[in-house]
Design a protein around this motif. Structure first.
Motif, mmCIF file in Angstrom:
data_model
loop_
_atom_site.group_PDB
_atom_site.id
_atom_site.type_symbol
_atom_site.label_atom_id
_atom_site.label_comp_id
_atom_site.label_asym_id
_atom_site.label_seq_id
_atom_site.Cartn_x
_atom_site.Cartn_y
_atom_site.Cartn_z
ATOM 1 N N ASP A 93 0.827 -1.207 0.000
ATOM 2 C CA ASP A 93 0.000 0.000 0.000
ATOM 3 C C ASP A 93 0.862 1.258 0.000
ATOM 4 O OD1 ASP A 93 -2.219 -1.644 0.088
ATOM 5 O OD2 ASP A 93 -2.508 -1.424 2.249
ATOM 6 N N TYR A 94 2.010 1.192 0.660
ATOM 7 C CA TYR A 94 2.922 2.347 0.708
ATOM 8 C C TYR A 94 3.337 2.765 -0.703
ATOM 9 C CZ TYR A 94 7.389 4.800 1.519
ATOM 10 O OH TYR A 94 8.424 5.704 1.504
ATOM 11 N N TYR A 95 3.631 1.779 -1.554
ATOM 12 C CA TYR A 95 4.036 2.072 -2.926
ATOM 13 C C TYR A 95 2.842 2.248 -3.863
ATOM 14 C CZ TYR A 95 9.037 1.149 -2.135
ATOM 15 O OH TYR A 95 10.348 1.206 -1.714
ATOM 16 N N GLU A 96 1.644 2.038 -3.342
ATOM 17 C CA GLU A 96 0.410 2.212 -4.118
ATOM 18 C C GLU A 96 0.423 1.360 -5.386
ATOM 19 O OE1 GLU A 96 0.007 6.418 -4.757
ATOM 20 O OE2 GLU A 96 -0.609 6.794 -2.686
ATOM 21 N N ILE A 97 0.734 0.082 -5.201
ATOM 22 C CA ILE A 97 0.728 -0.858 -6.327
ATOM 23 C C ILE A 97 -0.358 -1.896 -6.085
ATOM 24 C CG2 ILE A 97 3.129 -0.570 -7.044
ATOM 25 C CD1 ILE A 97 3.849 -2.945 -5.280
ATOM 26 N N GLN A 98 -0.878 -2.450 -7.171
ATOM 27 C CA GLN A 98 -1.960 -3.415 -7.081
ATOM 28 C C GLN A 98 -1.677 -4.704 -7.846
ATOM 29 O OE1 GLN A 98 -4.533 -2.940 -5.092
ATOM 30 N NE2 GLN A 98 -3.785 -0.891 -4.531
ATOM 31 N N HIS A 99 -0.484 -4.834 -8.394
ATOM 32 C CA HIS A 99 -0.212 -6.014 -9.210
ATOM 33 C C HIS A 99 1.124 -6.629 -8.829
ATOM 34 C CE1 HIS A 99 1.858 -2.723 -11.321
ATOM 35 N NE2 HIS A 99 2.717 -3.656 -11.712
ATOM 36 N N ALA A 100 1.297 -7.872 -9.204
ATOM 37 C CA ALA A 100 2.553 -8.584 -9.019
ATOM 38 C C ALA A 100 2.916 -9.258 -10.351
ATOM 39 C CB ALA A 100 2.413 -9.619 -7.908
ATOM 40 N N PRO A 101 4.227 -9.314 -10.668
ATOM 41 C CA PRO A 101 5.307 -8.799 -9.830
ATOM 42 C C PRO A 101 5.448 -7.285 -9.941
ATOM 43 C CG PRO A 101 6.204 -9.643 -11.885
ATOM 44 C CD PRO A 101 4.728 -9.952 -11.912
ATOM 45 N N SER A 102 5.867 -6.687 -8.853
ATOM 46 C CA SER A 102 6.286 -5.283 -8.834
ATOM 47 C C SER A 102 7.661 -5.242 -8.179
ATOM 48 C CB SER A 102 5.301 -4.415 -8.061
ATOM 49 O OG SER A 102 4.083 -4.278 -8.752
ATOM 50 N N LEU A 103 8.598 -4.630 -8.851
ATOM 51 C CA LEU A 103 9.989 -4.650 -8.407
ATOM 52 C C LEU A 103 10.500 -3.231 -8.237
ATOM 53 C CD1 LEU A 103 12.649 -6.275 -7.904
ATOM 54 C CD2 LEU A 103 13.058 -6.124 -10.371
ATOM 55 N N PHE A 104 11.221 -3.004 -7.131
ATOM 56 C CA PHE A 104 11.802 -1.699 -6.837
ATOM 57 C C PHE A 104 13.287 -1.873 -6.527
ATOM 58 C CE2 PHE A 104 7.347 -1.268 -6.120
ATOM 59 C CZ PHE A 104 7.026 0.051 -6.378
ATOM 60 N N LEU A 105 14.096 -0.921 -6.976
ATOM 61 C CA LEU A 105 15.511 -0.835 -6.612
ATOM 62 C C LEU A 105 15.738 0.520 -5.959
ATOM 63 C CD1 LEU A 105 17.438 -2.304 -9.695
ATOM 64 C CD2 LEU A 105 17.088 -3.392 -7.470
ATOM 65 N N ASN A 106 16.138 0.504 -4.699
ATOM 66 C CA ASN A 106 16.355 1.740 -3.938
ATOM 67 C C ASN A 106 15.136 2.668 -3.987
ATOM 68 O OD1 ASN A 106 18.852 0.922 -3.101
ATOM 69 N ND2 ASN A 106 20.012 2.223 -4.496
ATOM 70 N N GLY A 107 13.939 2.053 -3.977
ATOM 71 C CA GLY A 107 12.710 2.821 -3.935
ATOM 72 C C GLY A 107 12.162 3.236 -5.282
ATOM 73 N N LYS A 108 12.858 2.909 -6.373
ATOM 74 C CA LYS A 108 12.407 3.270 -7.720
ATOM 75 C C LYS A 108 11.843 2.038 -8.410
ATOM 76 C CE LYS A 108 14.034 5.119 -12.150
ATOM 77 N NZ LYS A 108 15.195 5.636 -12.911
ATOM 78 N N GLN A 109 10.638 2.165 -8.962
ATOM 79 C CA GLN A 109 9.999 1.020 -9.600
ATOM 80 C C GLN A 109 10.694 0.684 -10.915
ATOM 81 O OE1 GLN A 109 5.739 1.271 -9.942
ATOM 82 N NE2 GLN A 109 5.540 -0.916 -10.331
ATOM 83 N N ILE A 110 10.890 -0.637 -11.114
ATOM 84 C CA ILE A 110 11.559 -1.147 -12.309
ATOM 85 C C ILE A 110 10.549 -1.945 -13.116
ATOM 86 C CG2 ILE A 110 13.456 -2.552 -13.177
ATOM 87 C CD1 ILE A 110 14.318 -0.049 -11.583
ATOM 88 N N ASN A 111 10.411 -1.628 -14.380
ATOM 89 C CA ASN A 111 9.476 -2.345 -15.244
ATOM 90 C C ASN A 111 10.176 -3.475 -15.994
ATOM 91 O OD1 ASN A 111 7.272 -0.591 -14.637
ATOM 92 N ND2 ASN A 111 8.124 0.927 -16.037
ATOM 93 N N GLY A 112 9.379 -4.391 -16.529
ATOM 94 C CA GLY A 112 9.918 -5.438 -17.387
ATOM 95 C C GLY A 112 10.388 -6.687 -16.673
ATOM 96 N N ALA A 113 9.983 -6.892 -15.420
ATOM 97 C CA ALA A 113 10.453 -8.064 -14.672
ATOM 98 C C ALA A 113 9.503 -9.247 -14.769
ATOM 99 C CB ALA A 113 10.657 -7.700 -13.196
ATOM 100 N N ALA A 114 8.343 -9.083 -15.374
ATOM 101 C CA ALA A 114 7.360 -10.163 -15.428
ATOM 102 C C ALA A 114 7.735 -11.172 -16.507
ATOM 103 C CB ALA A 114 5.967 -9.595 -15.696
#
Length: 284
Positions: A93-114
């Motif tokens: 909820d903190y990152y306000e995401i609703q789907h998985a996978p969701s990946l973050f590096l140092n707090g920045k969301q990274i796309n393309g990991a699915a």
């Protein structure tokens, strides 16, 4: 039949990491290394989470913990997951995401990991290309950690202290995670071994504010409280599934304490650290 699960785990470990086997391990940490923190929101019943789970696990074999840490918060996405805990859902909820996978590096969301098993090598190489430049970053911030089981063996004494600056801004938070090193569970999506799974966040998912010029945490967390969180997650998953999930016996054999400092305005993670929980015996 008694040996089948162990044999399947052995084959799984050999096959799913094949794409990182020839990589040379990364160099040791720099002086004042800024440790990279990855956070993966995943689900045991999530087929597109497979590539991210395998790739991030292989990265842990390549980079030492003094340079790179990966946390995993399991979610009931798209179906029930017995590795889910309440603090992990609050972190989502903190990152306000609703789907998985969701990946973050140092707090920045990274796309393309699915993706599926066959996409895992591509995700692995893509993440390496993002992580390698970050390895050159340093920070004056340090996090001094200790985690020790008490003399009676029924609680963990935790301490974290952030140093390296004369002033802690109001938007900085210290967050801590007790992480299970490895859980063997044959998940519906095919993942059999789950690494660095967050089980509880001491001090709360909202984090700890600086107080009187100090950003620190010290407390004793009972093993009963930890197991209650784990069992609540299993119970919630079983209720959602109607008893259709593979059984999971909650047994902790190894824990780490991971701490990180995050700017809650920008979401940037400024420093991270980890330490094993010393004196931990197997707990059921």
């Amino acid at each position: 039949p008694d040996e089948l699960e162990g044999r399947l785990d052995e084959v799984y470990e050999r096959l799913v990491r094949h794409f990182s086997a020839e990589d040379e391990p990364a160099d040791a940490a720099l002086e004042n290394q800024q440790v990279i923190l990855g956070e993966l929101f995943t689900g045991a019943s999530c087929p597109p989470c497979v590539a991210a789970a395998l790739a991030t696990g292989a990265l842990e074999m390549h980079y030492p913990e003094s340079r790179y840490l990966m946390l995993r918060y399991h979610q009931h996405i798209p179906g029930p997951d017995p590795l889910t805990v309440a603090d992990g859902e609050l972190r989502r909820d903190y990152y306000e995401i609703q789907h998985a996978p969701s990946l973050f590096l140092n707090g920045k969301q990274i796309n393309g990991a699915a993706g599926d098993f066959f996409r895992a090598p591509l995700v692995y190489n893509s993440l390496k290309s993002l992580i390698n430049p970050l390895l050159e970053q340093t920070s004056e911030l340090t996090i001094d950690l200790s985690a020790n089981v008490n003399e009676t063996g029924d609680a963990i004494q935790l301490r974290a202290d952030v140093q390296g600056t004369e002033e802690f801004p109001d938007n900085w938070r210290l967050r801590l995670c007790l992480v299970e090193n490895e859980i063997r569970y044959p998940a519906p999506n095919g993942i059999r071994i789950h690494e660095m799974v967050v089980r509880i966040m001491p001090g709360g998912a909202n984090g700890i504010l600086a107080d009187e010029g100090s950003l620190s945490y010290e407390d004793e967390l009972s093993m009963d409280d930890i197991m209650a969180e784990i069992e609540a997650g299993i119970g919630a998953a079983e209720s959602r599934s109607g008893g259709q999930l593979p059984p999971l016996n909650p047994q902790i054999t190894g824990l780490q304490l991971v701490a990180f400092v995050q700017n809650d305005d920008t979401l940037e993670i400024l420093q991270a650290a980890s330490t094993p929980v010393n004196g931990l015996a197997s707990v059921e």
